[in-house]
Scaffold this motif. Sequence first.
Motif, mmCIF file in Angstrom:
data_model
loop_
_atom_site.group_PDB
_atom_site.id
_atom_site.type_symbol
_atom_site.label_atom_id
_atom_site.label_comp_id
_atom_site.label_asym_id
_atom_site.label_seq_id
_atom_site.Cartn_x
_atom_site.Cartn_y
_atom_site.Cartn_z
ATOM 1 N N ASP A 1 21.361 16.918 -57.125
ATOM 2 C CA ASP A 1 22.707 17.274 -55.854
ATOM 3 C C ASP A 1 22.265 18.876 -55.329
ATOM 4 O OD1 ASP A 1 23.494 14.737 -55.821
ATOM 5 O OD2 ASP A 1 25.072 15.252 -57.603
ATOM 6 N N ASN A 2 21.534 19.754 -56.267
ATOM 7 C CA ASN A 2 21.465 21.131 -56.099
ATOM 8 C C ASN A 2 20.477 21.805 -56.873
ATOM 9 O OD1 ASN A 2 22.796 21.975 -58.783
ATOM 10 N ND2 ASN A 2 24.597 20.973 -57.835
ATOM 11 N N ILE A 3 20.352 22.952 -56.395
ATOM 12 C CA ILE A 3 19.238 24.069 -56.889
ATOM 13 C C ILE A 3 19.443 24.221 -58.502
ATOM 14 C CG2 ILE A 3 20.037 25.891 -56.230
ATOM 15 C CD1 ILE A 3 15.832 24.918 -56.273
ATOM 16 N N GLU A 4 20.697 24.284 -58.756
ATOM 17 C CA GLU A 4 21.107 24.711 -60.100
ATOM 18 C C GLU A 4 20.631 23.457 -61.054
ATOM 19 O OE1 GLU A 4 22.772 27.141 -57.495
ATOM 20 O OE2 GLU A 4 23.120 25.086 -57.701
ATOM 21 N N GLN A 5 20.858 22.240 -60.801
ATOM 22 C CA GLN A 5 20.502 21.236 -61.625
ATOM 23 C C GLN A 5 18.836 20.876 -61.619
ATOM 24 O OE1 GLN A 5 22.099 18.002 -59.479
ATOM 25 N NE2 GLN A 5 24.209 17.755 -60.824
ATOM 26 N N MET A 6 18.261 21.430 -60.669
ATOM 27 C CA MET A 6 16.902 21.481 -60.721
ATOM 28 C C MET A 6 16.364 22.480 -61.783
ATOM 29 S SD MET A 6 15.800 20.925 -56.689
ATOM 30 C CE MET A 6 13.991 20.905 -57.117
ATOM 31 N N LEU A 7 16.832 23.770 -61.607
ATOM 32 C CA LEU A 7 16.300 24.946 -62.389
ATOM 33 C C LEU A 7 16.776 24.544 -63.812
ATOM 34 C CD1 LEU A 7 17.457 27.845 -60.117
ATOM 35 C CD2 LEU A 7 15.091 27.359 -60.745
ATOM 36 N N ALA A 8 17.893 23.959 -64.402
ATOM 37 C CA ALA A 8 18.221 23.365 -65.480
ATOM 38 C C ALA A 8 17.033 22.633 -66.177
ATOM 39 C CB ALA A 8 19.436 22.986 -65.602
ATOM 40 N N GLU B 1 17.810 25.496 -45.505
ATOM 41 C CA GLU B 1 17.934 26.333 -46.646
ATOM 42 C C GLU B 1 17.661 25.979 -47.888
ATOM 43 O OE1 GLU B 1 22.278 27.628 -48.791
ATOM 44 O OE2 GLU B 1 22.244 26.355 -46.746
ATOM 45 N N LEU B 2 17.746 24.385 -48.391
ATOM 46 C CA LEU B 2 17.428 24.070 -49.769
ATOM 47 C C LEU B 2 15.927 24.097 -49.938
ATOM 48 C CD1 LEU B 2 19.808 21.078 -49.736
ATOM 49 C CD2 LEU B 2 19.752 23.186 -51.223
ATOM 50 N N VAL B 3 15.213 24.003 -48.975
ATOM 51 C CA VAL B 3 13.593 24.045 -49.249
ATOM 52 C C VAL B 3 13.186 25.468 -49.316
ATOM 53 C CG1 VAL B 3 11.398 23.734 -48.090
ATOM 54 C CG2 VAL B 3 12.984 21.985 -47.874
ATOM 55 N N ASN B 4 13.910 26.314 -48.678
ATOM 56 C CA ASN B 4 13.592 27.773 -48.923
ATOM 57 C C ASN B 4 14.122 28.069 -50.252
ATOM 58 O OD1 ASN B 4 12.386 27.992 -46.680
ATOM 59 N ND2 ASN B 4 14.130 28.857 -45.697
ATOM 60 N N SER C 1 13.938 14.851 -56.866
ATOM 61 C CA SER C 1 14.334 14.375 -55.661
ATOM 62 C C SER C 1 15.642 15.069 -55.493
ATOM 63 C CB SER C 1 14.532 12.696 -55.645
ATOM 64 O OG SER C 1 15.051 12.367 -54.284
ATOM 65 N N LEU C 2 15.756 15.795 -54.142
ATOM 66 C CA LEU C 2 16.891 16.663 -53.749
ATOM 67 C C LEU C 2 17.536 16.354 -52.826
ATOM 68 C CD1 LEU C 2 18.503 19.316 -54.447
ATOM 69 C CD2 LEU C 2 16.933 20.558 -53.038
ATOM 70 N N PHE C 3 18.842 16.103 -52.691
ATOM 71 C CA PHE C 3 19.629 15.601 -51.592
ATOM 72 C C PHE C 3 19.651 16.546 -50.567
ATOM 73 C CE2 PHE C 3 23.513 15.044 -49.364
ATOM 74 C CZ PHE C 3 23.461 13.636 -48.808
ATOM 75 N N MET C 4 19.488 16.157 -49.165
ATOM 76 C CA MET C 4 19.636 17.026 -48.378
ATOM 77 C C MET C 4 19.894 16.580 -47.047
ATOM 78 S SD MET C 4 15.789 18.409 -47.889
ATOM 79 C CE MET C 4 15.601 18.896 -49.678
ATOM 80 N N THR C 5 20.171 17.302 -45.938
ATOM 81 C CA THR C 5 20.675 16.569 -44.584
ATOM 82 C C THR C 5 19.718 17.476 -43.773
ATOM 83 O OG1 THR C 5 22.400 17.876 -44.197
ATOM 84 C CG2 THR C 5 22.749 15.800 -45.302
ATOM 85 N N SER C 6 20.025 17.100 -42.365
ATOM 86 C CA SER C 6 19.123 17.866 -41.211
ATOM 87 C C SER C 6 19.967 19.490 -41.242
ATOM 88 C CB SER C 6 19.367 17.323 -39.913
ATOM 89 O OG SER C 6 18.830 15.973 -39.905
ATOM 90 N N ASP C 7 21.085 19.513 -41.831
ATOM 91 C CA ASP C 7 21.768 20.973 -41.558
ATOM 92 C C ASP C 7 21.306 21.620 -42.842
ATOM 93 O OD1 ASP C 7 23.147 20.396 -39.235
ATOM 94 O OD2 ASP C 7 24.728 19.685 -40.553
ATOM 95 N N THR C 8 21.070 21.143 -44.191
ATOM 96 C CA THR C 8 20.773 21.939 -45.140
ATOM 97 C C THR C 8 19.494 22.028 -45.568
ATOM 98 O OG1 THR C 8 21.037 20.005 -46.509
ATOM 99 C CG2 THR C 8 23.281 21.318 -46.091
ATOM 100 N N ARG C 9 18.381 21.169 -44.905
ATOM 101 C CA ARG C 9 17.172 20.958 -45.286
ATOM 102 C C ARG C 9 16.408 22.425 -45.147
ATOM 103 N NH1 ARG C 9 13.103 22.359 -42.626
ATOM 104 N NH2 ARG C 9 14.058 22.413 -40.655
#
Length: 336
Positions: A218-225, A246-249, A236-244
């Motif tokens: 659900d977030n980058i912190e979970q991925m890093l852990a 920021e999250l990919v960066n 697989s990271l949840f994202m939307t058009s508005d967050t894409r």
Amino acid sequence: LRLRHLPFVRGGRPTTYSVIGILFMCIPLRVILLINLLLFSTSLPGIAKPADTAIGLKDNRYFIDVPEGEINTFLEWSPNFPDIMAAHRGGGFLPGFPENVIATMDNSLRFAPALLEIDIHRTSDGVLILMHDDTLDRTTTGSGLVAETDWATIQTLYAVDNFGDPTSFKIPTLQETLEWGNDRALFALDLKADDFTADVIELVSDLGVEDDVMFFADNIEQMLAAYALNPNIHFSLFMTSDTREELVNAVADSPIPLESLTAFTLAPTTDPAYNQALNDQGIISIFGAFIPEYELSREDAIALYQTLIDQGVDSISTDRPPDLGAALGYEPQPAR
């Protein structure tokens, strides 16, 4: 065209290789094409992912078998990205087929090669099992919190389908599910709590099935852990058009390689620009259609899937494997 004008003829006299060349020119074109196909074709039509990746049909079931160390390559976007289905909760919204049980997953593979999305909980004595809810009440013949029930008790229960009918199927452990699915399918692991992430990754590592799984985040912190525990994990990271963006960066700026990322979204994010922006960075998009498809007829559901495909969605997560398989052009296989 005279013989001396051919590139393998010098001074009007054939070279050493000219006889071979002339004979080759006499071979019918269809034979040359057949030879080329046999020598150089290493995968199914439309599949450019690694040469020894197997996506096909065996024993009346579609399968995916990613070679060792190739999960990121397989899930990287390309114009030839294969048509694979994402089966929500294993595809368990058909009568007689409960969510998150192996028989249901096997049934889903009748309709298309699949990424099987499964949910994970941990029992009171530390056994990782497939279960979506915090309680046993809806999907089993038992009751109470999963985290307060031991594995011996859960083994006495039966799975209940989404129409409230008990079945003869048992609740599987994560280990037996991953062992069953090896060389059959990919798994998207949805952990229903963060406190047993390390246990799941340890199991995946011990079984050596990193190339069979991706982890929902659900977030980058979970991925890093998770990445700190095993850098070979795909996410697989949840994202939307508005967050894409920021999250990919954020992933690009982290130790996690961008090729370890797949994007997951739900309605109403279906715009082509969102999908194209992901594809431009080599990222595939999975769209969860299991909300808008609920009340649709078969014809309308297939039309929905086709619209999503036309908008650039790379894989669709569904509760209706038979309908999505038909939309993708796969022939349904016999039931067991």
